[in-house]
Write a protein that holds these residues in place. Structure first.
Motif, short mmCIF file in Angstrom:
data_model
loop_
_atom_site.label_atom_id
_atom_site.label_comp_id
_atom_site.label_asym_id
_atom_site.label_seq_id
_atom_site.Cartn_x
_atom_site.Cartn_y
_atom_site.Cartn_z
N THR A 86 0.69 -1.27 -0.04
CA THR A 86 -0.15 0.06 -0.03
C THR A 86 0.89 1.31 -0.01
O THR A 86 0.69 2.18 -0.75
CB THR A 86 -0.96 0.08 0.97
N GLY A 87 1.89 1.28 0.86
CA GLY A 87 2.85 2.37 0.83
C GLY A 87 3.78 2.71 -0.38
O GLY A 87 3.60 3.83 -1.09
N THR A 124 -7.56 3.07 -7.64
CA THR A 124 -8.33 2.02 -7.67
C THR A 124 -7.91 0.55 -7.05
O THR A 124 -8.48 0.24 -6.15
CB THR A 124 -8.83 1.66 -9.03
N LEU A 125 -6.34 0.51 -7.21
CA LEU A 125 -5.85 -0.51 -6.45
C LEU A 125 -5.64 -0.25 -5.22
O LEU A 125 -5.91 -1.16 -4.27
CB LEU A 125 -4.34 -0.68 -6.92
N LEU A 126 -5.35 0.90 -4.58
CA LEU A 126 -5.22 1.52 -3.20
C LEU A 126 -6.79 1.16 -2.49
O LEU A 126 -6.65 0.65 -1.31
CB LEU A 126 -4.72 2.68 -3.08
N GLU A 127 -7.66 1.35 -3.16
CA GLU A 127 -9.32 1.40 -2.60
C GLU A 127 -9.41 -0.35 -2.36
O GLU A 127 -9.86 -0.74 -1.31
CB GLU A 127 -10.19 1.82 -3.26
N VAL A 153 -2.97 -14.92 -3.05
CA VAL A 153 -4.26 -14.71 -3.99
C VAL A 153 -4.52 -13.43 -4.35
O VAL A 153 -4.69 -12.82 -5.04
CB VAL A 153 -5.26 -16.00 -3.94
N LYS A 154 -4.61 -12.92 -3.04
CA LYS A 154 -5.58 -11.49 -2.88
C LYS A 154 -4.58 -10.48 -3.27
O LYS A 154 -4.75 -9.40 -3.61
CB LYS A 154 -6.07 -11.31 -1.56
N LEU A 155 -3.08 -10.93 -2.63
CA LEU A 155 -2.03 -9.65 -2.85
C LEU A 155 -1.39 -9.69 -4.03
O LEU A 155 -0.82 -8.69 -4.76
CB LEU A 155 -1.22 -9.62 -1.66
N LEU A 156 -1.06 -10.76 -4.76
CA LEU A 156 -0.28 -11.15 -5.95
C LEU A 156 -1.04 -10.20 -7.29
O LEU A 156 -0.39 -9.76 -7.99
CB LEU A 156 -0.18 -12.40 -6.27
N SER A 157 -2.35 -10.38 -7.43
CA SER A 157 -2.99 -9.68 -8.52
C SER A 157 -2.46 -8.18 -8.29
O SER A 157 -2.08 -7.58 -9.36
CB SER A 157 -4.28 -10.08 -8.54
N PRO A 158 -2.96 -7.38 -7.28
CA PRO A 158 -2.73 -5.92 -7.29
C PRO A 158 -1.33 -5.74 -7.34
O PRO A 158 -0.94 -4.70 -7.88
CB PRO A 158 -3.35 -5.51 -6.06
N ALA A 159 -0.55 -6.75 -6.65
CA ALA A 159 1.16 -6.16 -6.84
C ALA A 159 1.59 -6.19 -8.47
O ALA A 159 2.29 -5.61 -8.59
CB ALA A 159 1.70 -7.41 -6.03
N LEU A 201 -6.99 -2.70 -2.03
CA LEU A 201 -6.19 -3.19 -0.86
C LEU A 201 -6.77 -2.92 0.60
O LEU A 201 -6.58 -3.63 1.49
CB LEU A 201 -4.61 -2.55 -1.24
N ASP A 202 -7.37 -1.45 0.66
CA ASP A 202 -7.66 -1.18 1.78
C ASP A 202 -8.91 -1.83 2.30
O ASP A 202 -9.22 -1.91 3.41
CB ASP A 202 -8.02 0.47 1.89
N ASN A 203 -9.92 -2.22 1.16
CA ASN A 203 -11.16 -2.67 1.54
C ASN A 203 -11.24 -4.30 1.53
O ASN A 203 -12.22 -4.97 1.53
CB ASN A 203 -12.25 -2.19 0.76
#
Length: 650
Positions: free
Chosen positions: A19-20, A43-46, A288-294, A48-50
């Protein structure tokens, strides 16, 4: 520390790092002037936050779900009754103070309520069991340790107790990160539980939790555990659910939690499950949840890193040369816009064709399935007996009619889910592969022409620095560049994302089955039959087995007719739901990606022209700023790469 070692805390730390970095990339994009990239990062940060871990507890009614959830939470948060209790989905989230809010269907905002009133507001009214609860979801906020770790615990209405409440559970199952399938240790894997497991949990790896284990004689527990495991492995295979079986005493666990009795809590079996759940969420699901936005953020960073040398090259171009080249570029640019429109049109046509194919296949299957409904009617197991008392025959016949109708609807539901899994999904994935291959070629052609145009705008000696090749395929870059939100759905499967295909499969059966929920609601076909067919059969004045047989025949015929009549409508609605949830976001992503690339080219040229018009000092100031941003992008790119590598190695 890896997430395997650190659990929730390590996963939260990794998410916080990403996120940072994302905020840094968003700031860089804004300083460059690339508003498309900045919007993508937002959009990506939102997301990650939610994007919390959603843990859903499912099972037949009166399996002790609410008691078990309270044991996990360590407090008496949810209502527990001796009769079927929970009527709506209840999400328990972290909150510094205790509060609750209820959502009505289509409401713009929730209603705040006193948590003490939940028992009255969201439990089943046993005096009017067919009455639909006015609320569709409850949210409870509580200062609970489990929920502090970005975990949302979801208590669902009991399955196989009421058709409408089954529909509520199925609708929320799609977004679950982990499923806890609760069963009674004394009588595990009933017919309805087996059906639910094979029909709706094939795309999940549930935790199988058997409650009331304390009620079993210690001498019989080994046999009970072996039998429970075998019933599930017979349905899903020997290796799939290894280490996913937990035998617990929910009531003792809750009492131990409330008393601060750590040893008693461990003896209950819930502590071991809690540890297994943490490991799964903080490793497999976290990945699964983090690799996609990363990966999406890495794609945005890569595109920004390519744009900086290009704008520097434009700054080095003489004003008169840049002006003449930009004028000459207008016709190729118009041709590119036309190509982009054609790609967008082709993509949407392919989307509609796939939607039409799903509709045609499903409609045909439903029409075929209708022919089998009379057989289902003959096979339905019922509990109500008609008897020979003429005074009570009509009352009992109405109950029998409902049981037969609902039993048929359940069989139809199971058959549709099985067909989606075994017949429709392979066809859809084959079509997706074809669409992906075609689109990848079209996007590659578009990018090649765009790069050629970019090269023509700068001096020959600068051209080599702006045409660097990219690692990912064009389609994958386009999806990453617009936020990567579709990587968890069908598009993830299209571009070969490791977890994409399986994530997509969760949505498809649900979209179809939810669209068929008219068969299962108390206001749908069962009630209609109970109100019409029953009356016609009752006129014959018969009783006993002959009346039951006639009822089965009449209800079977009526439901077969209704399914045949409704098949086109239901197929159309199911196909539309599938397209809206999966293919439409994908098509929108491609269209936005095309627009953003052309907009960025124009922005870079305008920025260089403006700086040159303002003089040498403005050019040098912009050049210095871009050099600094280039260095920052290199560092952030390396940091994102580190996170992606960490996740890939998990």
């Amino acid at each position: 520390m890896s997430t395997e070692q650190g659990g929730y805390e390590a996963a939260a730390g990794q998410r916080s790092r990403l996120t940072g970095i994302g905020r840094q990339v968003g700031e860089i994009a804004s300083r460059i002037g690339n508003e498309g990239a900045a919007g993508t990062v937002t959009t990506l940060l939102e997301r990650l936050d939610n994007d919390a871990f959603h843990v859903m507890v499912v099972g037949d009614f009166k399996r002790g779900k609410s008691t078990f959830v309270n044991a996990l939470l360590g407090a008496q948060v949810l209502p527990v009754k001796a009769t079927p209790a929970t009527a709506v989905i209840t999400e328990v989230r972290y909150g510094d103070t205790r509060s609750a809010q209820l959502w009505r269907e289509d409401a713009a905002a929730p209603e705040s309520v006193d948590p003490a009133r939940l028992t009255d507001l969201i439990t089943v009214n046993n005096q009017a069991r067919d009455e639909r609860n006015p609320y569709v979801k409850a949210e409870v906020f509580w200062p609970l340790e489990l929920c502090r770790h970005n975990v949302v615990l979801i208590d669902s209405p009991g399955l196989n107790e009421h058709a409408t409440r089954d529909e509520i559970t199925l609708a929320h199952l799609v977004k679950a990160d982990a499923v806890i399938f609760l069963q009674h240790a004394i009588a595990p894997m009933s017919i309805s539980e087996s059906s639910f497991l094979t029909s709706y949990l094939d795309a999940h790896d549930p935790f199988f939790v058997f409650t009331y284990f304390d009620a079993i004689d210690p001498r019989d527990r080994d046999d009970v555990t072996h039998s429970a495991r075998r019933r599930i492995t017979d349905l899903r295979g020997d290796d799939r659910d290894r280490d996913r079986f937990h035998f617990v005493d929910g009531r003792s666990a809750l009492r131990a939690r409330e008393a601060g009795d750590a040893e008693g809590f461990r003896r209950s079996g819930v502590a071991e499950l809690e540890e297994a759940l943490e490991h799964y969420l903080s490793t497999e699901r976290h990945k699964v949840k983090l690799l996609s936005p990363a990966r999406a953020l890495r794609g945005v960073t890569s595109d920004l890193a390519r744009s900086v040398p290009y704008e520097l090259a434009l700054l080095d171009t003489r004003t008169e040369d840049l002006e003449s080249r930009w004028q000459a570029a207008q016709e190729p640019l118009r041709a590119l816009r036309e190509q982009a429109r054609q790609i967008t049109s082709d993509t949407r046509n392919q989307t509609r064709m796939l939607q039409d194919r799903v509709e045609t296949l499903l409609g045909g299957y439903l029409a075929t399935l209708a022919d089998r409904v009379p057989v289902f009617a003959a096979e339905v197991q019922i509990t109500t007996k008609l008897g020979m008392n003429p005074i009570k025959v009509k009352e009992r016949a109405e109950k029998v009619a409902r049981e037969i109708a609902e039993g048929i609807a359940k069989r139809v539901e199971e058959k549709v889910a099985e067909w989606v899994r075994t017949s429709l999904e392979p066809v859809v994935h084959q079509d997706l592969g074809r669409i992906a291959g075609q689109l990848d070629g079209e996007l590659a052609s578009f990018e090649a022409r765009l790069d050629q145009l970019r090269v023509q705008l700068v001096d020959p000696q600068d051209a080599a620095s702006i045409g660097e090749s990219q690692e990912e395929a064009p389609l994958q870059r386009f999806l990453a560049g617009v936020g990567g939100f579709v990587f968890g759905g069908v598009a993830g499967g299209m571009v070969g994302a490791r977890f994409g295909a399986r994530e997509a499969l969760r949505t498809m059966p649900m979209a179809v089955v939810i669209a068929l929920a008219w068969l299962l609601t108390p206001f749908g076909l069962p009630t209609l039959i109970a109100a019409t067919v029953i009356h016609g059969v009752w006129q014959g004045g018969q009783s006993g087995s002959r009346l039951e047989q006639r009822m089965r025949e009449a209800i079977g015929r009526e439901m077969a007719t209704r399914i045949t009549m409704e098949a086109p409508t239901q197929a159309r609605e199911a196909a539309q739901a599938f397209a809206d949830a999966t293919m439409e976001p994908f098509a929108t992503a491609v269209s936005s990606g095309l627009d953003d690339r052309m907009t960025e080219l124009t922005r870079a040229v305008d920025s260089a022209r403006t700086a040159r018009e303002q003089g040498v000092e403005a050019v040098e100031q912009r050049r210095s700023e871009l050099k600094q941003l280039e260095d920052e992008l290199r560092r952030t790119g390396e940091s994102i790469g580190d996170i992606v590598d960490e996740l890939a190695m998990m």
